[in-house]
Write a protein that holds these residues in place. Structure first.
Motif, mmCIF file in Angstrom:
data_model
loop_
_atom_site.group_PDB
_atom_site.id
_atom_site.type_symbol
_atom_site.label_atom_id
_atom_site.label_comp_id
_atom_site.label_asym_id
_atom_site.label_seq_id
_atom_site.Cartn_x
_atom_site.Cartn_y
_atom_site.Cartn_z
ATOM 1 N N PHE A 339 0.814 -1.200 0.000
ATOM 2 C CA PHE A 339 0.000 0.000 0.000
ATOM 3 C C PHE A 339 0.851 1.255 0.000
ATOM 4 C CE2 PHE A 339 0.173 2.219 4.010
ATOM 5 C CZ PHE A 339 0.473 1.287 4.976
ATOM 6 N N ARG A 340 2.122 1.107 0.243
ATOM 7 C CA ARG A 340 2.975 2.284 0.221
ATOM 8 C C ARG A 340 3.225 2.777 -1.195
ATOM 9 N NH1 ARG A 340 5.293 5.812 3.051
ATOM 10 N NH2 ARG A 340 7.436 5.106 3.234
ATOM 11 N N THR A 341 3.080 1.878 -2.152
ATOM 12 C CA THR A 341 3.432 2.254 -3.519
ATOM 13 C C THR A 341 2.248 2.189 -4.476
ATOM 14 O OG1 THR A 341 4.129 -0.022 -3.892
ATOM 15 C CG2 THR A 341 5.830 1.559 -3.254
ATOM 16 N N GLN A 342 1.057 2.162 -3.930
ATOM 17 C CA GLN A 342 -0.117 2.209 -4.793
ATOM 18 C C GLN A 342 -1.298 2.662 -3.947
ATOM 19 O OE1 GLN A 342 -1.048 -1.689 -6.261
ATOM 20 N NE2 GLN A 342 -1.659 -2.466 -4.265
ATOM 21 N N SER A 376 5.877 7.832 -18.916
ATOM 22 C CA SER A 376 5.436 8.819 -17.948
ATOM 23 C C SER A 376 4.113 8.330 -17.365
ATOM 24 C CB SER A 376 5.260 10.181 -18.619
ATOM 25 O OG SER A 376 4.799 11.127 -17.691
ATOM 26 N N VAL A 377 3.595 9.074 -16.466
ATOM 27 C CA VAL A 377 2.260 8.794 -15.949
ATOM 28 C C VAL A 377 1.409 10.031 -16.148
ATOM 29 C CG1 VAL A 377 2.910 7.062 -14.246
ATOM 30 C CG2 VAL A 377 3.017 9.468 -13.628
ATOM 31 N N GLN A 421 0.258 14.023 -7.359
ATOM 32 C CA GLN A 421 1.678 13.855 -7.667
ATOM 33 C C GLN A 421 2.171 12.659 -6.876
ATOM 34 O OE1 GLN A 421 4.012 13.685 -9.594
ATOM 35 N NE2 GLN A 421 4.733 15.782 -9.811
ATOM 36 N N THR A 422 3.254 12.069 -7.336
ATOM 37 C CA THR A 422 3.832 10.931 -6.614
ATOM 38 C C THR A 422 5.213 11.278 -6.091
ATOM 39 O OG1 THR A 422 4.663 10.069 -8.718
ATOM 40 C CG2 THR A 422 2.598 9.145 -7.899
ATOM 41 N N TYR A 423 5.601 10.499 -5.075
ATOM 42 C CA TYR A 423 6.872 10.769 -4.410
ATOM 43 C C TYR A 423 7.508 9.443 -4.025
ATOM 44 C CZ TYR A 423 4.595 15.277 -4.094
ATOM 45 O OH TYR A 423 3.955 16.440 -4.416
ATOM 46 N N PRO A 424 8.835 9.436 -3.918
ATOM 47 C CA PRO A 424 9.486 8.193 -3.478
ATOM 48 C C PRO A 424 9.204 7.928 -2.008
ATOM 49 C CG PRO A 424 11.063 9.993 -3.666
ATOM 50 C CD PRO A 424 9.775 10.512 -4.207
ATOM 51 N N CYS A 425 9.419 6.689 -1.600
ATOM 52 C CA CYS A 425 9.205 6.329 -0.205
ATOM 53 C C CYS A 425 10.084 7.140 0.741
ATOM 54 C CB CYS A 425 9.473 4.841 0.000
ATOM 55 S SG CYS A 425 8.228 3.770 -0.719
ATOM 56 N N ALA A 426 11.218 7.560 0.232
ATOM 57 C CA ALA A 426 12.123 8.323 1.089
ATOM 58 C C ALA A 426 11.589 9.712 1.409
ATOM 59 C CB ALA A 426 13.490 8.431 0.412
ATOM 60 N N TRP A 445 5.148 5.403 -8.114
ATOM 61 C CA TRP A 445 6.288 6.284 -8.321
ATOM 62 C C TRP A 445 7.456 5.503 -8.888
ATOM 63 C CZ3 TRP A 445 11.314 6.399 -6.690
ATOM 64 C CH2 TRP A 445 12.029 7.571 -6.971
ATOM 65 N N ALA A 446 8.187 6.125 -9.772
ATOM 66 C CA ALA A 446 9.438 5.539 -10.257
ATOM 67 C C ALA A 446 10.382 6.675 -10.594
ATOM 68 C CB ALA A 446 9.197 4.663 -11.482
ATOM 69 N N ALA A 447 11.658 6.438 -10.327
ATOM 70 C CA ALA A 447 12.645 7.457 -10.659
ATOM 71 C C ALA A 447 12.823 7.572 -12.154
ATOM 72 C CB ALA A 447 13.967 7.114 -9.977
ATOM 73 N N ASP A 448 12.680 6.462 -12.825
ATOM 74 C CA ASP A 448 12.882 6.441 -14.266
ATOM 75 C C ASP A 448 11.864 5.487 -14.877
ATOM 76 O OD1 ASP A 448 15.743 5.742 -16.466
ATOM 77 O OD2 ASP A 448 13.682 6.374 -16.864
ATOM 78 N N TYR A 449 10.820 6.052 -15.437
ATOM 79 C CA TYR A 449 9.761 5.193 -15.969
ATOM 80 C C TYR A 449 10.215 4.417 -17.198
ATOM 81 C CZ TYR A 449 6.392 7.275 -12.809
ATOM 82 O OH TYR A 449 5.717 7.672 -11.685
ATOM 83 N N SER A 450 11.254 4.874 -17.835
ATOM 84 C CA SER A 450 11.701 4.164 -19.029
ATOM 85 C C SER A 450 12.232 2.773 -18.696
ATOM 86 C CB SER A 450 12.777 4.976 -19.745
ATOM 87 O OG SER A 450 13.944 5.072 -18.945
#
Lengths: 479, 331
Positions: A339-342, A376-377, A421-426, A445-450
């Motif tokens: 649940f932290r990432t969705q 991208s999202v 907007q999304t953010y990393p867990c950090a 969230w992802a640092a690099d969606y590619s």
């Protein structure tokens, strides 16, 4: 057109966010993790249900017929007996190692017929194995400072002893017993009651559970009940959930098999918030609780999917006159699905005090509903590129249909909002709208969606995150 | 506000009725043109937020399914820059397409700076047109002197115009438009995209944030899925945010539609609804006969409702307005 109020007057309840230590080492004991959680919940308006708080337990077994018995008296009587200190050089019958105590407590079995009284803690052997067993039971209970609550014959002379601490709480957890029997004391903890909402309470018990080897802790165990009134537990259902490294949450009445143990870090630095595995972050208000590994990074070794250990338990707000339920509770975990990432949270729901069911709770958001720009999202913003804020509603179904079907709005998370907007867990916290907010969850969230394959990236997943407004985010654990 | 019921059986009737309705809605006439007018629509929010609308019978006809004449509706910025002008959206006149009615009558919902035109109960090309100046967040307006939001952004809105025909999907049938022109400050996008190319002009629905194929419910099934309150099954109501991207993410909410809201319910066109004692009617119907669900529409049923001021009927026997001194108006 009615204004969409961001806060409902009932929602102005102080929420707290604290760090509690993931502390379960054999080193010097500091504050108990479980008691740390108790402290946070107390600050947030939960009350201690001491009378029903779990008492630590341990089960041990031994083969009674094999127990030693007292030797016959020597012809010369006491003078012919061997010196008592020789008893103390033997293997002790009972060894009790309490967490944080440097040396274990030992108790020896004394053969009165052969040795003079030893100077070390001891208990006498009986004339029969059965007598020895009865004496041993008392000595064991005294050594552990616990009560024997059950003696169960398992057949072929094997007897199981179930012992329970005299008082509730987590302090005995992790106590190891060795000697004639072996085992580790676990499942002492606390039971807390949420604030009353629409006449109902959440009763939450939380303890620490055993690991697979060495008696190491590897799991918190939560039992959540929704019940009406302080004394009325009739007909209530409890969901028992374990929060462990590689295991899975499941609803069960009895403790599940043990899971693999986790790595336990060094005692944490209370002033650090580095995403080390040593801290849990807890957010709580009178009707809602969330706990997760603080600042868990997004590397594979520390992603939620690799080390799932988070819980969101809530009894959502509903408008006055709402008839959809009375009320409902959900427990979203991070093992069936993180649940932290969705923002689609698998877990369990309970409506109106009936049976818990495996279910999904979703936090909806404003959507662009575009097929997405590659790599991208989707994002919804305004003309100035601002991060939009909206209410954090909760959608679910009373009767889960096995897929995410026609979800229904079932309430609103307390003191929470959705950001576009999304953010990393950090990303732990932020200042906005005149307050302090804690980052609970971000969708994809992802640092690099590619680098991410799959539909969520290529087909218009929406950037959205859940945040919780708190009074403060002190890193110091509560006393 | 006017909800005009207009006789469109002839060009003159159509233009005359529309003219009377436009004047009643507070539009002003910039000038006359051959067989038409250029109107000025002014936002009640800020007199500087304006657009123009050319309504003219230029003699154009369209086809298919049959050749029929149209009245052109073309949205313009105040400077009438060609690069900011929409395509002329043709709305049929004449009794060629009456859809079983005795004659062709159209309806237009007009507010001081917004228009939604339609043929009641019908969603077929050349029957609907919509556009105007949206309500702008005051904190984003250039003309706002004291903004309450703590915002250091330099981007302030001084111009915003949107328009859409029904040629490739519109708010008449869903929450996206495929044939549109949108202007925000100096940024202009004019597209006529195919149904399976993602158009940019849209209303903003509410749903779970997974991929656009994964809305609530099973995608591409015919059963619409709707956000509703548990228990009462009341559909969710929310603001009618109008948004478009500038080619890439994000989709920027430019403003809200006037006297309108969105409701997550599939209803037939012009269904009445009363909200806090105020009557509304549905402009959108989620599925038109013979209109297949689209990937990006199936997961969300979003009906746009417009406030209902009561119908004002304009027949051909209405007295024409007084002609200006140098009129070249032709009946």
């Amino acid at each position: 057109m009615p204004a969409i109020e961001f806060y409902h007057p009932e929602e102005i309840h102080p929420s707290v966010a604290r760090l509690v230590p993931n502390e379960r080492t054999s080193a010097v004991r500091r504050s108990s993790t479980v008691s740390g959680l108790r402290g946070v919940l107390t600050l947030a308006g939960w009350t201690l249900d001491l009378g029903r708080s779990p008492k630590a337990q341990v089960s041990v077994s031994l083969h009674v017929p094999s127990l030693p018995v007292r030797s016959p008296e020597p012809p010369g009587g006491e003078s012919d007996k061997l010196p008592g200190p020789l008893v103390c050089a033997q293997a002790p019958a009972i060894v009790v190692q309490r967490p944080g105590v440097p040396l274990p407590g030992r108790t020896w079995a004394w053969d009165q017929g052969r040795y003079k009284e030893p100077p070390c803690p001891h208990f006498p052997l009986g004339f029969t194995p059965g007598q020895t067993f009865e004496i041993f039971k008392g000595a064991l209970a005294e050594a552990l400072d616990m009560n024997i609550i059950r003696t169960l014959g398992l057949g072929d002379g094997v007897v199981q002893l179930d012992l329970e601490a005299k008082f509730a709480g987590p302090d005995p957890n992790g106590t190891q017993v060795a000697g004639w029997v072996g085992g580790t004391v676990w499942r002492g903890g606390w039971r807390m009651l949420s604030g009353e909402y629409r006449g109902w309470f959440i009763g939450l018990s939380f303890t620490e559970g055993p690991g697979t080897s060495g008696g190491l802790w590897d799991a918190w165990e939560f039992g959540a009940r929704l019940h009406h009134g302080m004394e009325d537990l009739s007909g209530t259902q409890e969901v028992a959930l374990r929060l462990a490294l590689s295991g899975r949450w499941r609803k069960e009445a009895t403790p599940p098999p043990p899971y693999s143990s986790i790595g336990i870090g060094a005692p944490p630095d209370p002033n650090a918030n580095t995403g080390d595995w040593s801290w849990y972050r807890v957010c709580a208000c009178p009707y809602q609780l969330a706990i997760w590994f603080d600042g868990a990074s997004d590397t594979p070794a520390q992603t939620e999917s690799a080390a799932p250990r988070s819980l969101f338990l809530g009894m959502p707000w509903a408008p006055e006159g709402f008839t959809g339920h009375n009320p409902f509770v959900f427990a979203a975990n991070s093992i069936l699905g993180v649940f932290r990432t969705q923002m689609t949270w698998p877990g369990y729901t309970q409506f109106d005090g009936k049976q818990w069911r495996e279910n999904v709770v979703t936090v909806p958001c404003m959507r662009a509903r575009h097929e997405g720009t590659v790599n991208s999202v989707d994002r919804v913003s305004n003309t100035q590129g601002a991060v939009l804020v909206e209410n954090a509603y909760v959608c679910t179904e009373k009767n889960p249909s096995g897929y995410i079907g026609n979800h229904r709005l079932a309430g609103k998370l307390w003191n929470c909002a959705v950001l576009a907007q999304t953010y990393p867990c950090a990303t732990v916290e932020a200042d906005m709208l005149g307050g302090k907010w804690v980052h609970v969850s971000s969708h994809g969230w992802a640092a690099d969606y590619s680098t991410l394959p799959g539909r969520g990236v290529l087909y218009g997943a929406q950037a959205a995150s859940v945040w919780w407004k708190v009074e403060s985010t002190s890193s110091a654990p509560p006393e | 506000m006017v909800l005009a019921d207009i006789d469109a059986s002839t060009s003159a009737c159509f233009r005359n009725g529309f003219h009377l309705a436009a004047l009643k809605a507070g539009w002003t006439v910039d000038r006359t043109v051959t067989n038409g007018y250029v109107y000025v629509l002014t936002s009640p929010q800020d007199a500087l937020l304006q657009c123009k609308l050319l309504v003219q019978d230029s003699g154009r006809t369209i086809w298919p399914p049959a050749t029929s004449p149209v009245i052109d509706f073309q949205f313009l910025t105040m400077d009438e820059s060609p690069s900011c002008a929409s395509a002329p959206y043709g709305i049929r006149w004449g009794n060629y397409f009456t859809y079983g009615r005795p004659s062709r009558r159209l309806r237009f919902h007009l507010t001081p700076c917004q228009v939604f035109g339609y043929f009641p109960g019908v969603d077929a090309p050349a029957n609907a047109v919509m556009g105007g100046v949206p309500f702008i967040d005051p904190n984003a307006l250039e003309s706002t002197a004291e903004r309450c939001a703590d915002d250091g952004s330099e981007e302030k809105t001084w111009r915003a115009v949107w328009s859409s025909s029904d040629g490739n999907g519109s708010f008449r049938s869903g929450y996206v438009s495929g044939d549109y022109c949108v202007v925000h400050n100096s940024d202009v996008i004019r597209e006529n995209t195919g149904l399976f190319n993602p158009p940019r002009l849209r209303l903003i629905p509410v749903n779970r944030p997974d991929g656009y194929l994964d809305g609530f419910g099973t995608v591409n099934f015919n059963t619409p899925v709707m956000m509703r309150w548990m228990g009462s099954e009341e559909p969710l109501l929310h603001d009618a945010f109008i948004a478009w991207s500038s080619g890439f993410q994000p989709f920027r909410i430019r403003g809200t539609l006037w006297d309108a809201f969105c409701r997550c319910e599939f209803v037939t066109w012009e269904s009445p609804f009363v909200l806090e004692d105020i009557p509304f009617f549905s402009y959108t119907s989620g599925y038109a006969a013979g209109y297949p669900p689209h990937w990006y529409q199936v997961g969300d049923v979003l009906t746009l409702y417009l406030r209902d001021p009561g119908v004002t009927v304009y027949n051909c026997d209405e007295a024409p307005p007084p002609l200006p001194e140098e009129s070249n108006y032709v009946y």
